[in-house]
Motif scaffolding. Structure first.
Motif, mmCIF file in Angstrom:
data_model
loop_
_atom_site.group_PDB
_atom_site.id
_atom_site.type_symbol
_atom_site.label_atom_id
_atom_site.label_comp_id
_atom_site.label_asym_id
_atom_site.label_seq_id
_atom_site.Cartn_x
_atom_site.Cartn_y
_atom_site.Cartn_z
ATOM 1 N N VAL A 66 -3.395 -7.776 -6.872
ATOM 2 C CA VAL A 66 -4.087 -7.644 -5.596
ATOM 3 C C VAL A 66 -3.316 -6.632 -4.748
ATOM 4 C CG1 VAL A 66 -4.848 -8.852 -3.512
ATOM 5 C CG2 VAL A 66 -4.956 -10.006 -5.729
ATOM 6 N N LEU A 67 -4.014 -5.597 -4.331
ATOM 7 C CA LEU A 67 -3.391 -4.558 -3.500
ATOM 8 C C LEU A 67 -3.666 -4.860 -2.031
ATOM 9 C CD1 LEU A 67 -4.602 -1.393 -5.475
ATOM 10 C CD2 LEU A 67 -2.516 -2.717 -5.825
ATOM 11 N N PRO A 68 -2.701 -4.554 -1.167
ATOM 12 C CA PRO A 68 -2.953 -4.793 0.266
ATOM 13 C C PRO A 68 -4.026 -3.836 0.776
ATOM 14 C CG PRO A 68 -0.887 -3.622 -0.058
ATOM 15 C CD PRO A 68 -1.380 -3.958 -1.425
ATOM 16 N N ALA A 69 -5.060 -4.386 1.352
ATOM 17 C CA ALA A 69 -6.160 -3.549 1.851
ATOM 18 C C ALA A 69 -5.679 -2.704 3.017
ATOM 19 C CB ALA A 69 -7.325 -4.425 2.282
ATOM 20 N N SER A 70 -6.091 -1.444 3.022
ATOM 21 C CA SER A 70 -5.673 -0.533 4.094
ATOM 22 C C SER A 70 -6.728 -0.409 5.183
ATOM 23 C CB SER A 70 -5.416 0.861 3.522
ATOM 24 O OG SER A 70 -4.465 0.799 2.511
ATOM 25 N N ASN A 71 -7.881 -0.974 4.946
ATOM 26 C CA ASN A 71 -8.943 -0.859 5.960
ATOM 27 C C ASN A 71 -9.659 -2.194 6.096
ATOM 28 O OD1 ASN A 71 -10.174 -0.849 3.434
ATOM 29 N ND2 ASN A 71 -11.768 0.590 4.025
ATOM 30 N N ARG A 72 -10.462 -2.292 7.128
ATOM 31 C CA ARG A 72 -11.283 -3.482 7.334
ATOM 32 C C ARG A 72 -12.735 -3.035 7.414
ATOM 33 N NH1 ARG A 72 -8.181 -7.195 11.789
ATOM 34 N NH2 ARG A 72 -6.332 -7.607 10.553
ATOM 35 N N SER A 81 -7.075 0.781 -0.715
ATOM 36 C CA SER A 81 -5.652 0.545 -0.475
ATOM 37 C C SER A 81 -4.880 1.823 -0.734
ATOM 38 C CB SER A 81 -5.135 -0.558 -1.406
ATOM 39 O OG SER A 81 -3.730 -0.654 -1.311
ATOM 40 N N TRP A 82 -3.862 2.040 0.063
ATOM 41 C CA TRP A 82 -2.962 3.172 -0.172
ATOM 42 C C TRP A 82 -2.250 3.036 -1.505
ATOM 43 C CZ3 TRP A 82 -2.953 7.684 2.042
ATOM 44 C CH2 TRP A 82 -3.330 7.825 3.376
ATOM 45 N N GLU A 83 -2.124 1.798 -1.973
ATOM 46 C CA GLU A 83 -1.362 1.556 -3.196
ATOM 47 C C GLU A 83 -2.168 1.858 -4.458
ATOM 48 O OE1 GLU A 83 1.759 0.907 -2.735
ATOM 49 O OE2 GLU A 83 1.398 0.777 -0.584
ATOM 50 N N PRO B 152 2.836 6.071 2.104
ATOM 51 C CA PRO B 152 2.238 6.043 0.757
ATOM 52 C C PRO B 152 1.849 7.438 0.265
ATOM 53 C CG PRO B 152 1.153 4.467 2.220
ATOM 54 C CD PRO B 152 2.032 5.316 3.072
ATOM 55 N N LEU B 153 1.477 8.301 1.199
ATOM 56 C CA LEU B 153 1.106 9.666 0.815
ATOM 57 C C LEU B 153 2.353 10.439 0.368
ATOM 58 C CD1 LEU B 153 -1.531 11.191 0.742
ATOM 59 C CD2 LEU B 153 -1.115 11.992 3.066
ATOM 60 N N VAL B 154 3.429 10.221 1.098
ATOM 61 C CA VAL B 154 4.715 10.844 0.737
ATOM 62 C C VAL B 154 5.127 10.383 -0.662
ATOM 63 C CG1 VAL B 154 7.182 10.875 1.289
ATOM 64 C CG2 VAL B 154 5.491 11.117 3.114
ATOM 65 N N ARG B 155 4.967 9.078 -0.884
ATOM 66 C CA ARG B 155 5.324 8.508 -2.192
ATOM 67 C C ARG B 155 4.498 9.148 -3.308
ATOM 68 N NH1 ARG B 155 5.325 3.361 -0.144
ATOM 69 N NH2 ARG B 155 3.354 2.854 -1.120
ATOM 70 N N GLU B 156 3.199 9.262 -3.060
ATOM 71 C CA GLU B 156 2.317 9.831 -4.079
ATOM 72 C C GLU B 156 2.639 11.289 -4.344
ATOM 73 O OE1 GLU B 156 -0.035 8.769 -6.363
ATOM 74 O OE2 GLU B 156 1.080 7.014 -5.737
#
Lengths: 369, 420
Positions: A66-72, A81-83, B152-156
């Protein structure tokens, strides 16, 4: 040799903490089928979203991340998610579940930008038209459909394969000792396009009906309860799989009366791309009745495993017929189970899907070489 | 070697030394027999066409503070995203050029304003090797939208970027790496340079005992113009009157002339306006000190180097990018970035405690020997050649890369609008 890593990306996952629908259960089942068919050569990671990051092992070779959601987002299917790029980086192949959502668009971007082979399965979610506008399906290596109807909806030049089914016939099986069959059954989310109102209206007053499913639409649920007054109808809105199996066992027939045009006048282009609860009932040895809508007629063999109806009157007649002919119910039930084991079980789907994945992975290795 | 240069601006459309440096290297590479094409943006004001320069990119001019300050927060973010993250039109232009011209290597410069991350992603997609010349923290800036770098963008970026870097100072690399971008293993530090031929003139220092101080470039607080004016005030307060400070550059606001009036140094500080670079470098022979109280994050400005080549001794902030290349008291003077510290050095020079003539001779010699483009270019050429020899692996077709760029651009816009 290291296991090949397949990422299944889906905006929602089959769990009380996320969403309980066929579009969420299907990837879970198919993942199990692939692992079973892959003889330990595959690791499938279900990638979805939630309020915080977590990873859990569901069974050997199958993890949920489960990735942390970046938006709602307004629509739950549009979560991102950014991840995600980093999560997909570990995969050898990405299978995106849902074709036209923000989640799938972001997944496709992240996967193809990293040169991953990608296949997509449409589950009817339609929260974003951006992908259609840009023809993002042309970025995909293969579209995997589970019905001819589903395939017909996708206008794409991308290669396409139809692999029907994906039910867990080990989990949904006839009971060792079947209790008396004493009811009509509906199992599914209580949403207008499911046509539960049609079933309630067509239900003969002397036949009991159990309506089982999460009430995801308050207005529609109230409407159903109004329609149910004076009839033998029980609503079960919190059933787990054990309870649902018990209901299938006791049912004379499981009905899926989905509609293209619901009771509020809204139209649905693809109300059922398969109808997973039909297959679950069949796996439990329970006959099925469905409307001639979407892909359902591809799975219900009229007169053999159940009936397909066009009008509410026909539905009423089928229900009366089955209620008064228990021997037909038993015969059809056996044929249902046989059909599932032969054609629709997750292991059968897994055996068909593994060679598909292998071809994509080989092609990728060829490109890399 | 076929070199495809990507730069947000290109002379005569410039904001500073980054674009001028790019132009100088392009011309030098051409003189060495390389085939160089430049892809840059359409000019902000009309310029003449030049061979080998394709002004085909769209520029999202985030440097235009007048427009940016008057935009709504959302408009600003959308503009910034197109400037830094992805501009599908520019990706299309790049992909078309990469397909038609088939460069051996792409040589990247400042990519802010043209959707730099998208351009880099397109190069990856098509397997075009690249070398990025860093005269500022451009990769970090490209990963920033709004207040600062997006982790996260920096990481990517760190995970996926597969090119090499030429950085003008370790300060630039440190700054980039402080934000989490990891470049060090693929980077090489190459100094900025001077061009042209050395004149044989014999110059004079402090004629009639007068200290002639010059500063040139952007006249702005981050370059320390305000501190220099304040230092002039302090020097005058200590009783020194035999000095002059000349400031060359465009005045974008009345703030600096106001400051001169506030300090009462109108008789000592003169704004001389902007000059073409070729004319400006000739003027440095008429000055003793190039005062450069710039901010610490200064990567490596060209102007002090050009002044040093004319024997005009640089006095600079002790820990800026320029200062790491020169030794205090040997080739230059370094001071804390305060008016007091700069005024102290001026006073020491006026009192004869510092011999500018020796410093000027040494710095002039070392700059012509080690910092001329002819000396630096072989290192640049070697980096480009190494990159060009790397095995290529395209991830996908150009059409696919363009469709991904379109998807990225539109998704970015949608996310920003939904988050607003």
């Amino acid at each position: 040799m290291a296991a090949k890593r397949i990422a299944y990306l889906m905006p929602l996952y089959f769990d009380e903490r996320s969403y309980l629908g066929g579009g969420e259960r299907y990837p879970l089942n198919v993942a199990r089928g692939v692992i079973a068919a892959g003889n330990g050569e595959y690791h499938v990671e279900l990638i979805s979203y939630g309020p915080s990051a977590r990873r859990e092992t569901l069974q050997p070779g199958l993890t949920l991340r489960v990735l942390p959601a970046s938006n709602r987002p307004a629509d739950k299917l549009d979560v991102v998610s950014w991840e995600l790029p980093a999560a997909l980086a570990e995969a050898d192949l990405v299978h995106i579940h849902q074709a036209f959502t923000r989640s799938s668009e972001a997944g496709l971007l992240a996967a193809k930008q990293q040169g991953k082979p990608v296949c997509v399965t449409d589950h009817g979610g339609n929260s974003s038209t951006l992908g259609m506008y840009l023809d993002t399906l042309s970025l995909v290596d293969l579209v995997v459909c589970y019905s001819r109807f589903g395939a017909s909806l996708l206008q794409t030049t991308t290669p396409l394969v139809v692999i029907p089914g994906g039910v867990d016939a080990a989990r949904f099986a006839p009971p060792a000792e079947r209790p008396p069959r004493d009811r009509i059954l509906f199992v599914g989310r209580l949403l207008p396009h499911k046509g539960v109102d049609v079933l309630i209206t067509a239900l003969p007053p002397d036949l009991p009906l159990t309506v089982c499913g999460r009430a995801y639409d308050d207005r529609y649920f109230r409407h159903l309860k109004d329609l149910a007054r004076g009839k033998h109808i029980e609503f079960v809105t919190d059933a787990d799989d054990d309870m649902i199996r018990g209901l299938y066992a006791r049912a004379r027939v499981n009905v899926l009366p989905s509609v293209y045009r619901d009771c509020y006048g809204n139209t649905h282009r693809a109300p059922e791309l398969m109808g997973l609860t039909l297959l679950e009932a069949m796996a439990c040895g329970t006959p099925v009745v469905c409307s001639r809508v979407g892909a359902m007629p591809e799975f219900v063999r009229d007169g053999e495993t159940g009936f397909v109806f066009d009008t509410p009157d026909q539905l009423t007649r089928h229900l009366r017929h089955l209620a008064s002919h228990p021997e037909v119910v038993e015969r059809m039930g056996r044929q249902c189970r046989d059909a599932v084991l032969r054609d629709y079980d997750l292991k059968v789907v897994g055996e068909k899907l593994v060679p598909v994945y292998e071809r994509l992975l080989r092609r990728r290795q060829g490109v890399a070489a | 070697m076929k070199v495809l240069v990507l730069s947000n601006l290109y002379p005569p459309d410039v904001t500073g030394g980054y674009e001028l440096g790019c132009h100088q290297v392009v011309e030098a590479l051409r003189r060495r027999g390389h085939h160089v094409e430049v892809l840059t943006s359409s000019p902000r004001t009309p310029v003449s066409a030049a061979p080998g320069v394709q002004r085909v990119f769209q520029l999202s001019d985030v440097y235009n503070s007048y427009i940016m300050e008057r935009s709504t927060a959302l408009t600003r973010k959308l503009y910034e995203a197109q400037a830094k993250l992805v501009n599908a039109h520019n990706c299309h232009q790049l992909l078309s050029w990469a397909e038609g011209w088939r460069p051996d290597v792409a040589y990247l410069w400042n990519l802010i304003g043209v959707g730099g991350l998208g351009l880099v992603a397109c190069l990856h997609h098509r397997g075009v090797p690249w070398v990025w010349h860093l005269m500022d923290s451009v990769p970090t800036d490209l990963c920033a939208c709004g207040w600062g770098p997006i982790p996260p963008l920096v990481r990517e970026f760190s995970r996926q970027a597969r090119g090499s870097y030429l950085a003008c100072s370790t300060r630039v690399l440190d700054e980039i790496e402080d934000h989490g971008l990891s470049l060090r293993s693929a980077s090489e530090v190459v100094p900025n340079w001077i061009t042209g031929a050395q004149s044989s003139s014999c110059r004079q220092y402090l004629p009639q005992g007068k200290l002639r101080i010059v500063a040139a470039g952007q006249l702005a607080p981050h370059k320390g113009t305000d501190r220099l004016i304040a230092a002039a005030g302090l020097l005058r307060d200590r009783g020194h009157t035999n000095f002059a400070v000349d400031l060359y550059g465009k005045l974008n606001s009345p703030a600096m002339p106001d400051l001169v009036r506030r300090h009462g140094v109108e008789d000592f500080v003169t704004f001389r306006g902007p000059l073409p670079q070729s004319e400006l470098v000739g003027r440095y022979e008429d000055y003793d000190l190039f005062a450069f109280p710039t901010w610490e994050r200064e990567p490596f400005a060209f102007a002090p180097l050009e002044a040093a080549a004319r024997g005009c001794v640089p006095l600079m902030t002790a820990d800026c990018g320029n200062s790491e290349w020169f030794v205090h008291g040997v080739h230059c003077l370094k001071a804390e970035r305060t008016p007091e510290a700069f005024a102290n050095v001026f006073a020491d020079v006026l009192a004869g405690r510092i011999d500018l003539e020796v410093l000027g001779w040494r710095v002039r010699s070392v700059v012509w020997r080690d910092y001329h483009l002819d000396a630096v270019l072989p290192r640049i050429e070697a980096a480009l050649t190494r990159a060009a020899r790397q095995p290529r692996r395209a991830v996908g077709a150009a059409a696919q890369a363009y469709r991904l760029a379109l998807l990225a651009e539109k998704l970015t816009a949608v996310f920003l609008q939904e988050a607003a």
